[in-house]
Design an enzyme around this catalytic site. Structure first.
Site, PDB file in Angstrom:
ATOM      1  N   GLU A 194       2.226   1.839  -3.394  1.00 12.47           N
ATOM      2  CA  GLU A 194       1.241   2.451  -4.294  1.00 12.47           C
ATOM      3  C   GLU A 194       1.346   3.974  -4.242  1.00 12.47           C
ATOM      4  OE1 GLU A 194      -3.194   3.825  -3.837  1.00 12.47           O
ATOM      5  OE2 GLU A 194      -2.971   1.704  -3.336  1.00 12.47           O
ATOM      6  N   HIS A 195       1.479   4.525  -3.042  1.00  9.11           N
ATOM      7  CA  HIS A 195       1.652   5.972  -2.902  1.00  9.11           C
ATOM      8  C   HIS A 195       2.930   6.442  -3.605  1.00  9.11           C
ATOM      9  CE1 HIS A 195      -1.340   7.141   0.376  1.00  9.11           C
ATOM     10  NE2 HIS A 195      -1.557   5.852   0.180  1.00  9.11           N
ATOM     11  N   HIS A 227       0.822  -1.207   0.000  1.00 13.73           N
ATOM     12  CA  HIS A 227       0.000   0.000   0.000  1.00 13.73           C
ATOM     13  C   HIS A 227       0.859   1.260   0.000  1.00 13.73           C
ATOM     14  CE1 HIS A 227      -2.329   3.172   2.198  1.00 13.73           C
ATOM     15  NE2 HIS A 227      -3.142   2.907   1.203  1.00 13.73           N
ATOM     16  N   GLU A 267      -3.927   8.072   7.475  1.00 11.68           N
ATOM     17  CA  GLU A 267      -5.040   7.317   6.878  1.00 11.68           C
ATOM     18  C   GLU A 267      -5.427   6.147   7.780  1.00 11.68           C
ATOM     19  OE1 GLU A 267      -5.661   4.535   2.886  1.00 11.68           O
ATOM     20  OE2 GLU A 267      -4.112   6.088   2.876  1.00 11.68           O
TER      21      GLU A 267
END
Length: 447
Positions: free
Chosen positions: A74-75, A71, A151
């Site tokens: 991905e950023h 994840h 987040e």
């Protein structure tokens, strides 16, 4: 963002006005010399194209110490290259009238653009550039790490349901990568380094581990030529072997009682470990499980709302679900919110509904209602060009194969009441069950 949140956030923007679904559109498959797979699905109703690059890597490929790496990476894929520094990728797509985003799941990482059909070369050039030339530096990592941790705080750590869900997953998926959250454990994310990210990039972001899915107003041979032009010269690298536990090894019934100071009402989760499209020995079983979930929770006439909510009134809400598009075994899930705080009564009622599925075949009328509901939902999703590409990419990266999409309707129509009963008896067994209860911290009664 995680796969679930990304997908559902996109629905309002991406669903087109209702027209005849393209369920019979053919898929054309190509493989480049470097091993990259290309899938093309034609849909000429509008001059629009969806391009998606799927990598066969997600949170289930991680281990303790590097959870959340997929994840976070991905950023980092939006942080730029020498040719297109940070921000230019998004600016170019926006200037051309397109949209872009990405999502990470347990079994995949995917990046997409939605553009006018004649702008497809722009999307492919940009995706190929970051597949081969991504820049990863400490300053960008520090920024994105804090974004991810915030987040995580907002979606999980500050919400009772989020805290409960992570604890439930940890005991429901013993020994597999599904036991930890897609976003990762906070201490792991805080410790990830540039070397970790560069190693992940080199291991998994290679053409031989990627599938390009293009759907929309395109011609297959033209897409193939563009894929060769932009991706064909990127060298392939060897992908590490993945060692997963044996499928459907009965772990025994597991139970979690979690008390949370911020929880206002009790909640119940129950999940049976069941096969997916990719792991099923009998290809009919995932379709039977989908039908069983629809019978329990497929509209107002479904059994759970009819018996637990409107009937006995034991539950304020109840539901069921099953997603067969996962790489490992999946979960046939049930949930309930008690109407008067009595979790045990809701659990007993849900177990009785499972026993009922095992004892007696569903009626022909109920079978046809569930079949119609399931097929209607499926065809409605296929009315969106974006979801046509989504289904192909998800099926391919989870090991089911894209051909499963075209076989869906036929397999659902072939199911009998006896098939459903046999699946319930075979898989919805106590030794495959996890029970999770979330209670407000001030409740002392036994769950």
């Amino acid at each position: 963002m995680t796969a679930r949140n990304a997908i559902f956030a996109l629905i309002p923007a991406l669903m087109a006005a209702p027209v005849a679904a393209q369920s019979d559109s053919e898929v054309t498959e190509f493989t480049l010399d470097n091993g990259m797979q290309v899938l093309v699905r034609e849909d000429h109703r509008a001059p629009v194209v969806v391009s998606q690059v799927w990598y066969r890597v997600g949170s289930s490929y991680e281990g303790r110490g590097n959870t959340g790496l997929s994840h976070l990476f991905e950023h980092m894929m939006f942080k730029g290259t020498d040719a297109y520094p940070e921000g230019e990728f998004s600016e170019i797509i926006s200037r051309e009238g397109g949209r872009l985003n990405a999502f990470t799941g347990r079994d995949f990482s995917a990046y997409f653009e939605i553009m006018a059909a004649d702008r497809l070369p722009i999307a492919l050039e940009l995706e190929a550039d970051r597949m081969a030339n991504l820049q990863i530096d400490a300053e960008a990592l520090a920024t994105e790490r804090e974004v991810v941790l915030e987040e995580r705080r907002l979606r999980t750590e500050d919400r009772p349901e989020g805290r409960f869900g992570e604890r439930y997953a940890a005991i429901a998926n013993p020994g597999t990568g599904y036991a930890h959250p897609i976003i990762g454990w906070a201490d792991d994310v805080a410790g990830l380094t540039v070397d970790d990210l560069e190693g992940w990039y080199q291991q998994w972001y290679t053409p031989s581990n990627a599938t390009l899915v293009v759907a929309g107003d395109v011609e297959p041979e033209a897409v193939h030529a563009l894929a060769r032009e932009y991706f064909g010269d990127i060298p392939e690298r060897e992908v590490p072997a993945v060692h997963d536990p044996e499928n459907l090894d009965p772990p025994g019934e597991r139970r979690l009682v979690y008390r949370d100071e911020q929880a206002r009402v009790p909640q119940l989760r129950m999940g049976y470990e069941v096969p997916s499209f990719a792991t099923a020995d009998d290809s009919r079983d995932p379709y039977a499980l989908l039908m069983l979930a629809t019978i329990l929770d497929g509209g107002d006439g479904a059994r759970l709302s009819e018996t637990l909510v409107r009937g006995s009134g034991v539950a304020a809400a109840a539901g069921a679900g099953y997603n067969p598009m996962v790489r490992l075994d999946g979960e046939f899930s049930l949930f309930g919110v008690p109407a008067d705080g009595d979790v045990a009564a809701v659990e007993q009622a849900l177990r009785e509904e499972i026993r009922r599925l095992q004892r007696e075949p569903v009626s022909e009328e109920e079978l046809e209602r569930a079949r119609s509901q399931l097929l209607a939902d499926h065809l409605f999703e296929l009315d969106s060009v974006f979801y046509q590409a989504m289904q192909l990419g998800m099926l391919e990266t989870t090991g089911a194969g894209w051909e499963t999409l075209d076989a869906f309707e036929q397999n659902v129509r072939a199911l009998s009441a006896e098939d459903l009963q046999a699946a319930a008896e075979r898989y919805l067994r106590p030794e495959m069950l996890t029970v999770g209860v979330m209670q407000p911290a001030d409740r002392e009664d036994e769950a």
